[in-house]
Write an enzyme that holds these catalytic residues in place. Sequence first.
Site, PDB file in Angstrom:
ATOM      1  N   LYS A  60     -10.359  -6.062  -5.074  1.00 13.62           N
ATOM      2  CA  LYS A  60     -11.117  -4.807  -5.120  1.00 13.62           C
ATOM      3  C   LYS A  60     -10.195  -3.635  -5.408  1.00 13.62           C
ATOM      4  CE  LYS A  60     -12.881  -6.485  -1.209  1.00 13.62           C
ATOM      5  NZ  LYS A  60     -13.479  -6.761   0.082  1.00 13.62           N
ATOM      6  N   LYS A 116       0.846  -1.208   0.000  1.00  9.81           N
ATOM      7  CA  LYS A 116       0.000   0.000   0.000  1.00  9.81           C
ATOM      8  C   LYS A 116       0.877   1.252   0.000  1.00  9.81           C
ATOM      9  CE  LYS A 116      -4.345  -1.889   1.153  1.00  9.81           C
ATOM     10  NZ  LYS A 116      -4.739  -2.907   2.124  1.00  9.81           N
ATOM     11  N   LYS A 140      -3.602 -10.612  -9.547  1.00  6.91           N
ATOM     12  CA  LYS A 140      -4.488 -11.170  -8.523  1.00  6.91           C
ATOM     13  C   LYS A 140      -5.804 -10.387  -8.517  1.00  6.91           C
ATOM     14  CE  LYS A 140      -5.301 -10.184  -4.146  1.00  6.91           C
ATOM     15  NZ  LYS A 140      -5.462 -10.047  -2.716  1.00  6.91           N
TER      16      LYS A 140
HETATM   17  P1  ADP Z   1      -9.707  -7.837  -1.688  1.00  4.96           P
HETATM   18  O1  ADP Z   1      -8.279  -8.222  -1.995  1.00  4.96           O
HETATM   19  O2  ADP Z   1     -10.521  -7.768  -2.913  1.00  4.96           O
HETATM   20  O3  ADP Z   1      -9.785  -6.576  -0.842  1.00  4.96           O
HETATM   21  P2  ADP Z   1     -10.268  -9.205   0.751  1.00  4.96           P
HETATM   22  O4  ADP Z   1      -8.893  -8.795   1.185  1.00  4.96           O
HETATM   23  O5  ADP Z   1     -11.429  -8.556   1.428  1.00  4.96           O
HETATM   24  O6  ADP Z   1     -10.334  -8.992  -0.826  1.00  4.96           O
HETATM   25  O7  ADP Z   1     -10.378 -10.767   0.850  1.00  4.96           O
HETATM   26  C1  ADP Z   1     -11.339 -11.518   1.562  1.00  4.96           C
HETATM   27  C2  ADP Z   1     -10.994 -12.990   1.472  1.00  4.96           C
HETATM   28  O8  ADP Z   1     -10.968 -13.403   0.091  1.00  4.96           O
HETATM   29  C3  ADP Z   1      -9.609 -13.344   2.028  1.00  4.96           C
HETATM   30  O9  ADP Z   1      -9.653 -14.631   2.627  1.00  4.96           O
HETATM   31  C4  ADP Z   1      -8.744 -13.371   0.819  1.00  4.96           C
HETATM   32  O10 ADP Z   1      -7.610 -14.196   0.996  1.00  4.96           O
HETATM   33  C5  ADP Z   1      -9.685 -13.935  -0.222  1.00  4.96           C
HETATM   34  N1  ADP Z   1      -9.288 -13.452  -1.544  1.00  4.96           N
HETATM   35  C6  ADP Z   1      -9.378 -12.181  -1.999  1.00  4.96           C
HETATM   36  N2  ADP Z   1      -8.912 -12.073  -3.263  1.00  4.96           N
HETATM   37  C7  ADP Z   1      -8.507 -13.332  -3.607  1.00  4.96           C
HETATM   38  C8  ADP Z   1      -7.939 -13.886  -4.790  1.00  4.96           C
HETATM   39  N3  ADP Z   1      -7.709 -13.134  -5.849  1.00  4.96           N
HETATM   40  N4  ADP Z   1      -7.662 -15.205  -4.788  1.00  4.96           N
HETATM   41  C9  ADP Z   1      -7.909 -15.981  -3.713  1.00  4.96           C
HETATM   42  N5  ADP Z   1      -8.451 -15.521  -2.572  1.00  4.96           N
HETATM   43  C10 ADP Z   1      -8.749 -14.212  -2.508  1.00  4.96           C
END
Ligand code: ADP
Length: 344
Positions: free
Chosen positions: A216, A117, A213
């Site tokens: 959001k 970040k 990856k």
């Molecule tokens: P983002 O990266 O979109 O902000 P979050 O951090 O809120 O998503 O992730 C919530 C859950 O979903 C976590 O357990 C995270 O490891 C899983 N997750 C998010 N993006 C992925 C991805 N691209 N592949 C696998 N798991 C993911």
Amino acid sequence: MRVLSGIQSSGKVHLGNYFGAIAQFLELQNSGPGNENELLIFIADLHALTSVRDAAKLRELTRDVALDYLALGLDPSRECVALFRQSDIPEVTELMWLLMAVTPMAMLENAHSYKDKIAKGIAPDAGLFTYPVLMAADILAYDSDEVPVGRDQQQHLEMARDIAVKFNQAFDPKYIDRLNAAKGKEDVHGILKVPRARIQESTAVIVGIDGQKMSKSYGNTIDLFGEDKPTQKRIMSIKTDSSPLEAPKDPNATPVHALLKLFASPDEMAEIDRTFREGGKGYGHYKQQLAELFFAKFAAARAKRKELEKDPKAVDEVLAKGAERARERARVVVDRARRAVGIR
Ligand code: ADP
Ligand code: TRP
């Protein structure tokens, strides 16, 4: 086994969240009669505060995540399932402070997500910096055994384990002796239980429409509950190279292949692999196939979500009941931690 996991309410739920985390909760919930799993699933609204600065928006996103979970089949009418809001459990924020006392600055300075970040130019605040300590408190407050997450959360899970061990070492004089006696072969009982990450290899990292990856924060998601037309458009906009229709295609040249793999049956996938190798089909064909598989898989959940939206009170009740259950668990653990440090 007590299973705990959370998703931040900082945006719409997407395929990465589903295959990385939510599908694992559902599998653990549905693993049949005699299953011993207790599922504690929460919406990390306090964590979302590190990126959302709009009260109405945060409320809406928090409700949205609850609806998403329920539509996808999380079933809080079962005795073993609790769905709740992180902020409804004040014990967690109290435990966070106790954990801060044993968390090395260097551990937090080395966190990938924090460093990423900063590298992106986000001005860091103390909330972002101490994010992993709040996450450790989330996990440790319930004596959790397993935490299903995607690969991106692995380091946070390792930090939660380290913090638990450090806390136990600091406040339980006999802990080190027991740790030495176990020689790393078994988990040692301490004031706080040391949790394990549950990461499924095949779905640890779901790719987004641009091949990075899916996240959001990268704006490359396919959301589970978007409107039909924009969702179809999103799928049709997945990145590809410029191979012509008749040419053989490299599965690594486009995220379409990896995304199809999540949905296609083994037979369908064998056929996709064959035509990728031999050529003869354009990328548009594969994208269309992906769209059809996507809508077929999530049709029931998408319809159910529309129904659930009509009854906001029912969702409030689910969250209140879930919080009550989770709080009972957290009180026991946090009380133990308070006594151990000497504030009771
Ligand atoms: P983002 O990266 O979109 O902000 P979050 O951090 O809120 O998503 O992730 C919530 C859950 O979903 C976590 O357990 C995270 O490891 C899983 N997750 C998010 N993006 C992925 C991805 N691209 N592949 C696998 N798991 C993911
Ligand atoms: N940091 C997690 C994410 O971004 C969300 C989260 C907060 C979480 N607390 C947790 C996940 C505890 C598992 C356990 O995805």
